[in-house]
Design a protein around this motif. Structure first.
Motif, PDB file in Angstrom:
ATOM      1  N   GLU A  19       0.817  -1.205   0.000  1.00 56.23           N
ATOM      2  CA  GLU A  19       0.000   0.000   0.000  1.00 56.23           C
ATOM      3  C   GLU A  19       0.853   1.257   0.000  1.00 56.23           C
ATOM      4  N   TYR A  20       2.070   1.149   0.485  1.00 52.51           N
ATOM      5  CA  TYR A  20       2.863   2.356   0.724  1.00 52.51           C
ATOM      6  C   TYR A  20       3.963   2.569  -0.285  1.00 52.51           C
ATOM      7  N   GLY A  21       4.244   1.525  -1.046  1.00 56.51           N
ATOM      8  CA  GLY A  21       5.184   1.715  -2.133  1.00 56.51           C
ATOM      9  C   GLY A  21       6.612   1.357  -1.833  1.00 56.51           C
ATOM     10  N   LYS A  64      -0.078  -2.287  -7.980  1.00 58.18           N
ATOM     11  CA  LYS A  64      -0.527  -1.309  -6.991  1.00 58.18           C
ATOM     12  C   LYS A  64       0.670  -0.666  -6.284  1.00 58.18           C
ATOM     13  N   THR A  65       1.648  -1.503  -5.898  1.00 54.48           N
ATOM     14  CA  THR A  65       2.856  -0.984  -5.249  1.00 54.48           C
ATOM     15  C   THR A  65       3.553   0.008  -6.155  1.00 54.48           C
ATOM     16  N   TYR A 106       2.385   1.679  -8.647  1.00 55.45           N
ATOM     17  CA  TYR A 106       1.598   2.902  -8.789  1.00 55.45           C
ATOM     18  C   TYR A 106       1.841   3.814  -7.583  1.00 55.45           C
ATOM     19  N   ASN A 107       1.768   3.238  -6.380  1.00 55.88           N
ATOM     20  CA  ASN A 107       2.002   4.044  -5.174  1.00 55.88           C
ATOM     21  C   ASN A 107       3.413   4.602  -5.123  1.00 55.88           C
ATOM     22  N   ARG A 117       3.437   7.519  -7.342  1.00 58.38           N
ATOM     23  CA  ARG A 117       2.708   8.631  -6.727  1.00 58.38           C
ATOM     24  C   ARG A 117       3.617   9.359  -5.731  1.00 58.38           C
ATOM     25  N   LEU A 118       4.299   8.590  -4.871  1.00 59.04           N
ATOM     26  CA  LEU A 118       5.206   9.204  -3.893  1.00 59.04           C
ATOM     27  C   LEU A 118       6.403   9.849  -4.585  1.00 59.04           C
TER      28      LEU A 118
END
Lengths: 342, 342
Positions: B278-280, B301-302, B304-305, B308-309
């Motif tokens: 969830e946090y990358g 998902k990882t 992508y996160n 994002r960060l």
């Protein structure tokens, strides 16, 4: 067997301590010497109808503060229930000493009042910790912040003897706490310790990563006191956090509470498995006589378990076995040196 | 903004990587440069109908092995998708680099190919970790096994800037990982670092014990790479163990399974909270340009996160802010020295 117990050590002293002792007298057949304020002990026992049979009280006025510096036990704390208990042990008035008090103080007291086994470089604080399957022992969990490779080797030897003779593990797997499993991982300390452990007759399984320890890969986890302490406290903190988060889910609303009630028995059994109090605490390995530290929040059950393990610690002649093993290593090293010199 | 992504880093490359990139293109409006085998990427994208819009591919033949030594990136791995990505970043062909590959290799690559910010002593590996309330950043989690006090001070500065500018924490609380909260705790390294951090304008809250970290006492947890790594891996191992034990309870029999089904949604939300993916991952702080390491088991998902960060990492000018802050410290020290000399 006579075990000296600090009646004023820990958060729940003296009531829980003397209750644990009473249970040990009944179920383990041991005799107890309690150290602490005689009047208070007698009063609390009477008020709570705890039998003091097979218990002798050695009156002493002071208590080691839980937050005091460890070496205070040699100065302002020298008349404390902990210091007096350790002195009794040193003089041979009992077979072992148990306290739920200040960890730093009992380590300093064991070192300076009871003394180390000949040849042992440092006394280590060595809790036995639950994991997925069974238990493992962490040596050292905080007594020695700065370590040398030779100390870590001795931690492995001492932990191995304890796990064999007290916890009945046949050939304890000894692992070195490190940042990776490959031999080159870690710093100078780990490289030195790895070489010494590899060269020893211990069942050394190499480097172990903290993430694999809960799976039970090692029976004895060797670490310097700093990273060992970080590991121990992470273990405590993270299990508490996850248990807390689950509790939050299971008490969130009526539906969840109903679901929780259906698995309540199993959850309690799980909580019990994760509970420190079930296991008693940590021996101070390397001390010339058995000294055992129970968890600071010790209840009667903890104390009883600590006394049960202490009984095996005495019966297993752990300090003698450590002394023999350390002497044998020294002998071997001397021979190797002589061999090289020839 | 153009982010360079190692298409062949991590256990689920390249499919999950390019899926995560496609999502980032759509939702974050970034452009991507993928490094890796062009044919394979094109083939996998086609087979799985993943759009490669706004993605450019830089063809390179090799992949850094997940178990290779870090510095291999400079030798046998110099044509790997990771090395090529880092070189593109160094040359200014993109704004940031993201990989889910070998941590040691990306740390070595960041240090030697992209270089450090002027004045920064070491690049630190700094994962953001979930705790009871929110998150905290651990600096360093393993890049630097041997540390000096000055390095730990810089870890505090860098972590503080990241938490402020990327994670929007107003005045990040910086704590020093130690075996006790009192100032005298720990060894030489901790004593030195404590003094430097105390003397800094950071919001330094003092020593922090590992057991209190999950409660969220600190937003930035400063540690040498060895004990930081032990902490991180304990955190992972123990949460997995406790989750596993709970899963065991909830699937033990039909009754328990029924109860579990009643709280399933909440348990999934909890598991999601504890889930690294969830946090990358972790930024490499101190590198002259933004380099971000996603978890090795990264899914789309990882990734992508992580992207994002990384976008916030670029937008927050984190390397520039670190450079400014480190230069200001140096200036201050020089002035103090001059003052003393006068």
């Amino acid at each position: 067997m006579k075990i000296i117990v600090d009646a004023f050590g820990g958060d729940n002293a003296p009531l829980e301590i003397i209750k644990g002792c009473a249970q040990a007298v009944q179920q383990l057949g041991v005799d107890i010497i309690l150290t602490g304020r005689k009047d208070t002990i007698a009063h609390v026992a009477r008020e709570n109808t705890v039998s003091l049979d097979h218990m002798e009280i050695v009156d002493c006025p002071d208590v080691m503060n839980m937050n005091a510096a460890g070496t205070d036990i040699l100065r302002s704390g020298k008349n404390s229930s902990m210091a007096v208990g350790l002195q009794l042990l040193a003089k041979g008035n009992g077979d072992a000493f148990v306290t739920a008090g200040n960890s730093g103080a009992v380590t300093a007291g064991a070192t300076f009042l009871v003394k180390r086994i000949k040849g042992v470089k440092r006394i280590a604080f060595a809790p036995v910790i639950p994991c997925k399957k069974g238990f493992f022992m962490l040596v050292d969990a905080g007594a020695n912040v700065d370590c040398k490779p030779e100390m870590l080797k001795q931690f492995g030897i001492m932990g191995s003897i304890y796990m064999k003779r007290v916890m009945q593990v046949e050939s304890p797997r000894v692992g070195l706490l490190n940042v990776g499993t490959e031999e080159h991982k870690g710093g100078e300390l780990q490289h030195g310790a790895f070489a010494l452990l590899k060269d020893s007759p211990l069942n050394f399984i190499g480097n172990v990563e903290a993430r694999d320890v809960p799976d039970g890969v090692a029976n004895v986890l060797v670490a310097d006191g700093f990273s060992g302490n970080v590991f121990l406290k992470s273990f405590e903190g993270v299990s508490m956090m996850v248990l807390g988060l689950f509790k939050g889910v299971l008490t969130k609303n009526m539906k969840n509470k109903l679901a929780a009630s259906m698995v309540l028995g199993d959850l309690k059994a799980l909580k019990k498995r994760m509970d420190y109090n079930e296991y008693g605490g940590a021996p101070l390995l390397g001390c010339a006589k058995p000294v055992f530290k129970a968890h600071g929040s010790a209840t009667a059950k903890t104390l009883y378990n600590a006394l049960r393990l202490t009984k095996s610690y005495v019966e297993g002649n752990v300090p003698d076995e450590i002394a023999k093993s350390v002497a044998a290593y020294k002998q071997k090293e001397a021979e190797q040196k002589a061999g090289t010199a020839e």
